[in-house]
Design an enzyme around this catalytic site. Sequence first.
Site, PDB file in Angstrom:
ATOM      1  N   CYS A  50      29.876 -26.422  13.135  1.00  0.00           N
ATOM      2  CA  CYS A  50      31.320 -26.550  13.356  1.00  0.00           C
ATOM      3  C   CYS A  50      31.632 -27.699  14.329  1.00  0.00           C
ATOM      4  O   CYS A  50      31.344 -27.602  15.520  1.00  0.00           O
ATOM      5  CB  CYS A  50      31.848 -25.213  13.895  1.00  0.00           C
ATOM      6  SG  CYS A  50      33.538 -25.265  14.507  1.00  0.00           S
ATOM      7  N   CYS A  53      33.975 -26.805  17.239  1.00  0.00           N
ATOM      8  CA  CYS A  53      33.247 -25.941  18.192  1.00  0.00           C
ATOM      9  C   CYS A  53      32.437 -26.799  19.160  1.00  0.00           C
ATOM     10  O   CYS A  53      32.396 -26.534  20.359  1.00  0.00           O
ATOM     11  CB  CYS A  53      32.298 -24.995  17.451  1.00  0.00           C
ATOM     12  SG  CYS A  53      33.111 -23.864  16.307  1.00  0.00           S
TER      13      CYS A  53
END
Length: 125
Positions: A50, A53
């Site tokens: 991600c 993230c």
Amino acid sequence: MGDRVPSFPLQRISPRSTPMATVAVTDATFDAEVRQSDIPVVVDFWAEWCGPCKQIGPALEELSAEMEGRVKIVKVNVDENPNSPAQMGVRGIPALFVFKNGEVVSNKAGAAPKAALQGWIEESI
């Protein structure tokens, strides 16, 4: 003085003075680390793949050190620990939740700059 480069003494850092980093939490440790914590907890549901993230990761590490003792910041890898995010209804990542006294008091989805994250945490705790 000319071209002299100033020298500075090296500082020793003992393990005790090293700031606390975020804590990795698993499905097995979620209740103990989050719901039973004596201080508010920010839970970051994330994954290795991600991009957003990874963007907020360094900011959360810094905030964990800066806010040590006032809040604990933990990270749950959703690929390795699918039960906790499923119980929380996480549909996308990064997903951030603030727990206080074992209950969710706020949640936020998506990446944000460090100042925005800090403001959100401060108003939630």
